[in-house]
Design a protein around this motif. Structure first.
Motif, mmCIF file in Angstrom:
data_model
loop_
_atom_site.group_PDB
_atom_site.id
_atom_site.type_symbol
_atom_site.label_atom_id
_atom_site.label_comp_id
_atom_site.label_asym_id
_atom_site.label_seq_id
_atom_site.Cartn_x
_atom_site.Cartn_y
_atom_site.Cartn_z
ATOM 1 N N GLY A 150 -5.528 64.563 -3.428
ATOM 2 C CA GLY A 150 -6.516 65.114 -4.345
ATOM 3 C C GLY A 150 -6.054 65.130 -5.785
ATOM 4 O O GLY A 150 -4.850 65.146 -6.088
ATOM 5 N N ALA A 151 -7.010 65.139 -6.676
ATOM 6 C CA ALA A 151 -6.774 65.116 -8.116
ATOM 7 C C ALA A 151 -5.817 66.226 -8.542
ATOM 8 O O ALA A 151 -5.873 67.346 -8.039
ATOM 9 C CB ALA A 151 -8.096 65.256 -8.858
ATOM 10 N N GLY A 152 -4.925 65.878 -9.463
ATOM 11 C CA GLY A 152 -4.016 66.854 -10.049
ATOM 12 C C GLY A 152 -2.809 67.201 -9.200
ATOM 13 O O GLY A 152 -2.008 68.040 -9.601
ATOM 14 N N SER A 153 -2.643 66.579 -8.070
ATOM 15 C CA SER A 153 -1.532 66.901 -7.177
ATOM 16 C C SER A 153 -0.224 66.286 -7.652
ATOM 17 O O SER A 153 -0.205 65.254 -8.323
ATOM 18 C CB SER A 153 -1.818 66.383 -5.762
ATOM 19 O OG SER A 153 -2.958 67.008 -5.221
ATOM 20 N N VAL A 154 0.882 66.924 -7.270
ATOM 21 C CA VAL A 154 2.222 66.365 -7.432
ATOM 22 C C VAL A 154 2.748 66.136 -6.024
ATOM 23 O O VAL A 154 2.866 67.078 -5.239
ATOM 24 C CB VAL A 154 3.156 67.311 -8.215
ATOM 25 C CG1 VAL A 154 4.562 66.735 -8.286
ATOM 26 C CG2 VAL A 154 2.606 67.581 -9.606
ATOM 27 N N VAL A 155 3.045 64.872 -5.693
ATOM 28 C CA VAL A 155 3.433 64.513 -4.330
ATOM 29 C C VAL A 155 4.952 64.359 -4.287
ATOM 30 O O VAL A 155 5.508 63.450 -4.904
ATOM 31 C CB VAL A 155 2.737 63.219 -3.864
ATOM 32 C CG1 VAL A 155 3.008 62.970 -2.393
ATOM 33 C CG2 VAL A 155 1.236 63.284 -4.124
#
Length: 166
Positions: A150-155
């Protein structure tokens, strides 16, 4: 100028500079590909304006890379985008990074690599995976088949296949 609203009217990047390139490929002229000889591109590809890449890359078929995507890591980095993948606008994929653990100098031009503590790991988006807008993917992460970020995530770690992650 064509009357077809779905036809790209932008000038395109010279794809003959790439290591290999399939059919039906559009790469905006407003990209910066630092090492085009390290880039392999499949067929049915759209790469939008503002794309910036310093690493090697393998890009499968039916891939869309949105505007202002950044892939960093230099000549030692590698990103692999499987078939039917999408990278959303303003996303960043980091293939090589400082560890920031205090065990070496922070990497910068002119700093010998032996004096740094770098994390050098490929990033992989498996087939049918997608990352939304403004996503940051860290070194070594695998976005598994069919998973969506999803948008804005840090993986920071691998996803599981066919999941939604945010």
């Amino acid at each position: 100028m064509t009357s077809d609203p779905f036809t790209y009217n932008n000038a395109a990047f010279d794809t003959s500079l790439l290591q290999s390139c399939g059919e039906d490929v559009f790469v905006s002229e407003r990209v910066e590909i630092r090492r085009p000889s390290l880039i392999k591109v499949g067929s049915h590809i759209a790469i939008d304006s503002g794309f910036y890449i310093t690493t090697a890359a393998t890009i499968g078929h039916h891939v869309h890379i949105g505007p202002f995507v950044c892939v960093i890591g230099g000549a030692r980095g590698m990103v692999s985008l499987g078939h039917f993948t999408t990278v959303g606008a303003h996303s960043t994929i980091i293939c090589v990074s400082d560890s920031f653990n205090g065990k070496g100098l922070v990497s910068a031009p002119g700093i010998d690599a032996s004096q740094t503590d770098l994390i050098v790991k490929s990033v992989v988006l498996e087939d049918f995976s997608n990352i939304g807008a403004h996503v940051t993917v860290l070194p070594g992460v695998v976005i598994r088949e069919g998973s969506v970020v999803g948008a804005g995530s840090v993986v920071t770690k691998d996803t599981q296949p066919w999941t939604i992650n945010a």
